[in-house]
Design an enzyme around this catalytic site. Structure first.
Site, PDB file in Angstrom:
ATOM      1  N   CYS A  60      11.282  -6.114  57.050  1.00 46.94           N
ATOM      2  CA  CYS A  60      12.705  -5.818  56.821  1.00 46.94           C
ATOM      3  C   CYS A  60      13.337  -6.599  55.678  1.00 46.94           C
ATOM      4  CB  CYS A  60      13.500  -6.075  58.101  1.00 46.94           C
ATOM      5  SG  CYS A  60      12.733  -5.435  59.583  1.00 46.94           S
TER       6      CYS A  60
ATOM      7  N   HIS B 125      22.365  -8.128  59.483  1.00 49.19           N
ATOM      8  CA  HIS B 125      21.074  -7.471  59.707  1.00 49.19           C
ATOM      9  C   HIS B 125      21.245  -6.513  60.889  1.00 49.19           C
ATOM     10  CE1 HIS B 125      16.877  -6.739  59.377  1.00 49.19           C
ATOM     11  NE2 HIS B 125      16.577  -7.270  60.559  1.00 49.19           N
TER      12      HIS B 125
ATOM     13  N   HIS C  49      17.528   1.924  60.749  1.00 46.94           N
ATOM     14  CA  HIS C  49      16.909   0.753  60.140  1.00 46.94           C
ATOM     15  C   HIS C  49      15.817   1.248  59.207  1.00 46.94           C
ATOM     16  CE1 HIS C  49      15.241  -2.989  59.264  1.00 46.94           C
ATOM     17  NE2 HIS C  49      15.123  -3.532  60.461  1.00 46.94           N
TER      18      HIS C  49
END
Length: 397
Positions: free
Chosen positions: A157, A286, A320
């Site tokens: 990520c 995040h 995501h």
């Protein structure tokens, strides 16, 4: 030295152009995360799928033909004239490509293996190199005619945040004048099954910071920037003012509960930008909606910034996007920092508003919330598997 992000191309579940994406994010407040069983044969899941038509790349070398590269090309198309102008001005050898990804062309391999299971042959349109991590950088350099450095970061990520930090270092070292940088990732059954096995995938729209949060929605997208040290003619462009990176190595998939690595990366970014926590106008979290990430991140943010700075997670809008997440979220911030957002309308925090009493209170952005002035500084967090943390600070003017 400031590193300016002059042009931005973005394609994600919210759309394939600046106007539509910004409208759905700030005004319509419409998620692009929708139910589908295309990547999960056993159940329907909400995923952030790009539904726009993608460019045809059938004339490209076989090794470069993948949906991931189609998505990258769609983002490049939005800034192609500026890319071409940079090459003409500085020379192809003075332009670099630094990209973040985590899936590359894995979906092509999945399709090839399905055929192999059926008749023990691989499709003629399959090439092993389609799944190589370096593929998007090689592809973009090939398409644009770039001969400078071209490489990929793949650290889950945090990939595209680290790619943008790496791009900045290339310019600061004098190795190039312009860098095409950002990230791209596409949906595939491999990642959906993998996160499902970790029990990290939600059956409903993800719900960051809520007491009812149950995990992530996976998405896909691409965001590319042209970075250089040269300010634009108006002097009001968005710059990458600071970045911070750390690796705490706490656990292969869980964050350090104390947030030591996240805290270090944030403080590095503030120091490099030469600003204090009180200068930040907005924080893009995040915000994965997993139990452990939200707990860690909210505590670190509260400790460093208190409960006044507006915060939100944009993952309920896009899903995501894994290796592309940091670049996609930086692009959403970049859009919100443009001249036409004179009142500083901020990306809202899309959730059920059921606060988790175990988490510190934060100032979650409400629909329509605005600063009453242009956005000056934003901070964007990306915290990855293995404790790979990266933080970006974008500034304006």
């Amino acid at each position: 030295m400031k590193l300016y992000l002059h042009h931005c191309g973005i394609v994600c579940a919210l759309g394939d152009n600046h106007q539509d994406i910004l409208h759905r994010l700030l005004d319509e407040v419409a998620t692009g995360v929708l139910p589908t069983d295309a990547w999960s044969s056993d159940r329907t899941l909400p995923l952030g799928q790009v539904t726009s038509a993608l460019p045809d790349i059938s004339d490209m070398p076989l090794s470069m033909r993948s949906r991931n590269n189609q998505l990258a090309l769609a983002a490049l198309a939005q800034i192609r004239p500026a890319m071409d102008a940079a090459i003409a001005r500085f020379g192809a050898h003075r332009v670099a490509v630094v990209i973040g990804t985590s899936t590359s062309g894995v979906a092509n391999t999945e399709a090839a293996l399905r055929q192999f299971d059926t008749d023990a042959s691989l499709p003629v349109e399959f090439h092993y190199a389609q799944q190589e991590m370096a593929s998007p950088a090689d592809f973009l350099a090939h398409v644009a005619g770039i001969t400078g450095p071209a490489y990929v970061h793949s650290s889950a990520c945090s990939s595209s945040a680290k790619a943008m930090a790496s791009a900045a270092r290339l310019i600061k070292m004098g190795l190039c004048d312009v860098v095409l940088t950002g990230g791209v990732d596409t949906l595939c059954a491999f990642t959906v099954a993998g996160f499902s096995a970790l029990e990290s995938v939600s059956d409903h729209l993800c719900n960051p910071l809520s007491a009812n949060r149950h995990g992530i929605n996976i998405g896909e997208g691409a965001a590319l920037f042209l970075m250089s040290a040269e300010a634009d003619s108006t002097g009001s462009g968005v710059a990458l003012c600071g970045w911070g990176e750390s690796s705490d190595g706490h656990h292969i998939s869980a964050p350090d509960p104390a947030g030591g690595g996240a805290r270090l990366a944030i403080n590095q970014a503030l120091l490099r930008a030469g600003i204090s926590a009180s200068d930040i106008d907005y924080i893009n979290l995040h915000g994965t909606a997993t139990l452990q990430n939200d707990a860690m991140e909210s505590r670190v943010i509260h400790d460093l910034f208190g409960d006044a700075v507006p915060v939100s997670s944009t993952k309920p809008f896009t899903g995501h996007t894994l290796g592309a997440a940091a670049a996609v979220e930086a692009a959403l911030c970049w859009l919100a920092m443009q001249d036409d957002n004179t009142q500083g309308k901020l990306p809202p925090h899309l959730w059920d508003a059921v606060a988790d009493p175990q988490l510190p209170a934060l100032n979650m952005v409400a629909r329509g919330q605005q600063l009453g002035r242009p956005v000056r500084y934003v901070l964007s967090n990306s915290f990855a598997f293995g404790g790979s943390n990266a933080v970006l600070i974008l500034g304006r003017g």
